[in-house]
Design a protein around this motif. Sequence first.
Motif: not given
Length: 309
Positions: A1-13
């Motif tokens: 879920x953290x990775x999904x949220x980072x991706x949604x916020x434009x933070x590179x995963x």
Amino acid sequence: MNLLQQDEQGIGVEINIYDAIEKVYELNAVELAGVLDVSMGVLGYASTQRTIPKRKRQFSSRLHIPESFFEKFLSTQLDTLRKCREEFRTFYGDELIETFKQNGYAAIETKIEKQNVADKIRNEKYREENQDRYQYKEKTKMYHDLSDDYKSRDYVIAITLKEGDYYGNIFYEYTTGEYGLSVSIMEDILQFIEYLNCEEINGLNEEGLLNSNITLRADINGQDIHFELRNDAGERLKKTIPEDELQKYIVGYEMIRCDGRGKKKERRKCGSCEHFTPIKGCAKGHCSVRGDIIQRSRIICPHDYMPKA
């Protein structure tokens, strides 16, 4: 879920560059290996371990991807990867890319063909070395040690064929952790005989898996089978029969070998330990090392075990 949220916020995963390439370039692993002109083993190592410098340059040049992508690739760089794909397609063209992809499949087929040839040579050698392995001239007493509890046992069942004074055997081999010739194993043997037609005989002979002392073989036309029986004087009786008549010659099934395989199972029970004192009237006892009441049939710690004299 953290990775999904980072991706949604434009933070590179960080993601696997090879997974991204397969998705964006629309290639499976075999096709990608063909495009990169490497084996599946090389691609697998690069994908799961690391991409060595030599391969970074090679892969970067072929796919028109920056070398840095093979060191670390982020989800925010997917748009750049799509542009690389378009550049790759424009440079090579659909026809040449299709050729690259087919090269991947051809390499796999070549590897399988080489493996089949190697298997055939190995099977032929095995068959040659073992063709007389069970050539018993007379009844042999077989000792079956039930006390030796191995991890598994290798069994050999002699399926005896007979006509008059002439006889011979087809050998059925199997490995099991159970004892003896069980009902399920017997069902497997009967099914093995039932399915032993021309096609099956030729297939098993090709693989070196048909073990007998009657030189059992089948016609290429798939109608008749051939074998030879012997009498006690060593005289031969050659037979050619339709494939569906083999069972008429079978007169018996006999276990002729039983070899233990692997380390014997641990059988040190509490009831045979010096530290164990049984309690009358039940299956339990007291362990002086553990200071507890336990079942006498329990397998105990090997560090505490001391066999009774």
